[in-house]
Design a protein around this motif. Sequence first.
Motif, PDB file in Angstrom:
ATOM      1  N   ASP A   1      -5.425 -13.708   0.591  1.00  0.00           N
ATOM      2  CA  ASP A   1      -6.893 -14.270   0.065  1.00  0.00           C
ATOM      3  C   ASP A   1      -7.116 -15.078   1.733  1.00  0.00           C
ATOM      4  O   ASP A   1      -6.691 -16.431   0.571  1.00  0.00           O
ATOM      5  N   PRO A   2      -7.168 -14.878   2.230  1.00  0.00           N
ATOM      6  CA  PRO A   2      -7.718 -15.614   3.172  1.00  0.00           C
ATOM      7  C   PRO A   2      -8.428 -16.362   3.943  1.00  0.00           C
ATOM      8  O   PRO A   2      -9.385 -15.347   2.995  1.00  0.00           O
TER       9      PRO A   2
ATOM     10  N   ALA B   1     -19.230 -15.138   2.316  1.00  0.00           N
ATOM     11  CA  ALA B   1     -18.421 -13.809   2.002  1.00  0.00           C
ATOM     12  C   ALA B   1     -18.027 -12.834   2.826  1.00  0.00           C
ATOM     13  O   ALA B   1     -19.325 -12.307   3.689  1.00  0.00           O
ATOM     14  N   TYR B   2     -17.233 -12.460   3.316  1.00  0.00           N
ATOM     15  CA  TYR B   2     -16.659 -10.922   4.084  1.00  0.00           C
ATOM     16  C   TYR B   2     -15.521  -9.950   3.033  1.00  0.00           C
ATOM     17  O   TYR B   2     -15.132 -10.506   2.305  1.00  0.00           O
ATOM     18  N   ARG B   3     -15.610  -8.577   4.022  1.00  0.00           N
ATOM     19  CA  ARG B   3     -14.797  -8.105   3.302  1.00  0.00           C
ATOM     20  C   ARG B   3     -13.955  -7.355   4.367  1.00  0.00           C
ATOM     21  O   ARG B   3     -14.238  -7.190   5.686  1.00  0.00           O
TER      22      ARG B   3
ATOM     23  N   SER C   1      -9.080  -3.353   0.596  1.00  0.00           N
ATOM     24  CA  SER C   1     -10.476  -3.787   0.718  1.00  0.00           C
ATOM     25  C   SER C   1      -9.552  -5.465   0.627  1.00  0.00           C
ATOM     26  O   SER C   1      -9.473  -5.845  -0.613  1.00  0.00           O
ATOM     27  N   LEU C   2      -9.659  -6.681   1.360  1.00  0.00           N
ATOM     28  CA  LEU C   2      -9.292  -7.555   1.321  1.00  0.00           C
ATOM     29  C   LEU C   2     -10.627  -8.720   0.848  1.00  0.00           C
ATOM     30  O   LEU C   2     -11.258  -8.813   1.569  1.00  0.00           O
TER      31      LEU C   2
ATOM     32  N   LEU D   1       0.905  -0.949   0.125  1.00  0.00           N
ATOM     33  CA  LEU D   1      -0.013  -0.087   0.175  1.00  0.00           C
ATOM     34  C   LEU D   1       0.658   1.173  -0.078  1.00  0.00           C
ATOM     35  O   LEU D   1       1.983   1.504   0.551  1.00  0.00           O
ATOM     36  N   ALA D   2       0.600   2.021  -0.949  1.00  0.00           N
ATOM     37  CA  ALA D   2       1.090   2.626  -1.150  1.00  0.00           C
ATOM     38  C   ALA D   2       0.703   4.140  -0.891  1.00  0.00           C
ATOM     39  O   ALA D   2      -0.592   4.358  -1.364  1.00  0.00           O
ATOM     40  N   VAL D   3       1.366   5.267   0.333  1.00  0.00           N
ATOM     41  CA  VAL D   3       0.393   6.056   1.129  1.00  0.00           C
ATOM     42  C   VAL D   3       1.102   6.952   0.680  1.00  0.00           C
ATOM     43  O   VAL D   3       1.784   7.718   1.253  1.00  0.00           O
TER      44      VAL D   3
END
Length: 248
Positions: free
Chosen positions: A40-41, A118-120, A147-148, A17-19
């Motif tokens: 991808d947990p 399913a979750y995010r 978001s994963l 992640l480039a902030v």
Amino acid sequence: MTGAGRTRALRRLGLWLAVASLQVGGAARAGNAVLIWPVDPVITAAQKASELWVENRGTSTTLIQVRVFGWQQRNGTDGYQNQQRVIASPPMLRLEPGQKQVVRLLKQPPPAAGEELAYRILLDEIPTPHLDSQDKTHSVNFQMRYSLPLFVYGERAAPDAGEPLLSWRVVEEGGGVFLEFSNHGSVHARLIQAQFDHHRLSEGLLGYVLPHASYRWPLEGTLARGQQLEFRLDNRDRLWRSGAQQAQ
């Protein structure tokens, strides 16, 4: 590469992640770099929790909030809801440069037998003001979000069990043209490298279609009759082809 091999390779990948930073009063700070893995947990029926690692590869302290939302698809779009079936612990991270920390994703209670839920997972950097040592002015970092997807399985369900059962059509609605997939199977479909004949729709990930749901992607231009749709069903390492459906 086999489906199992592809899964292992994905789990070895982190996500940078480039902030970016926002200049305030002429002062600017270098962006942080946050590494997150796996991308991808899952939580299987035999597991009570899964682990998500977050590492600060930047040069300044970063604060990150972790939340888990229920994920459904209705009317061709994604929807997210507050929920308490999967909890992130801890929900807030303070990471110094070079520090990493694990977030446990706790399942409570488990899904029903044979069910995939399913979750995010949303990871938000919390903007913090910093005092610039030279100009004595403040700079404020932009907030960065990633978001994963997270899939959780009940008894007799697993990431490699069951099959997505896909159908598709082209839909003209509200002045737009959409590619709509429906999944009548018990597990999600992860679609990559999609194209109509030689017109590429996505080089990498096109997106997900959840079980017993549908999702739409906008199309540009016109679709000639008889064109063939082709994509890879990534979570089954399979090439999928079909002739064009009638626009509706």
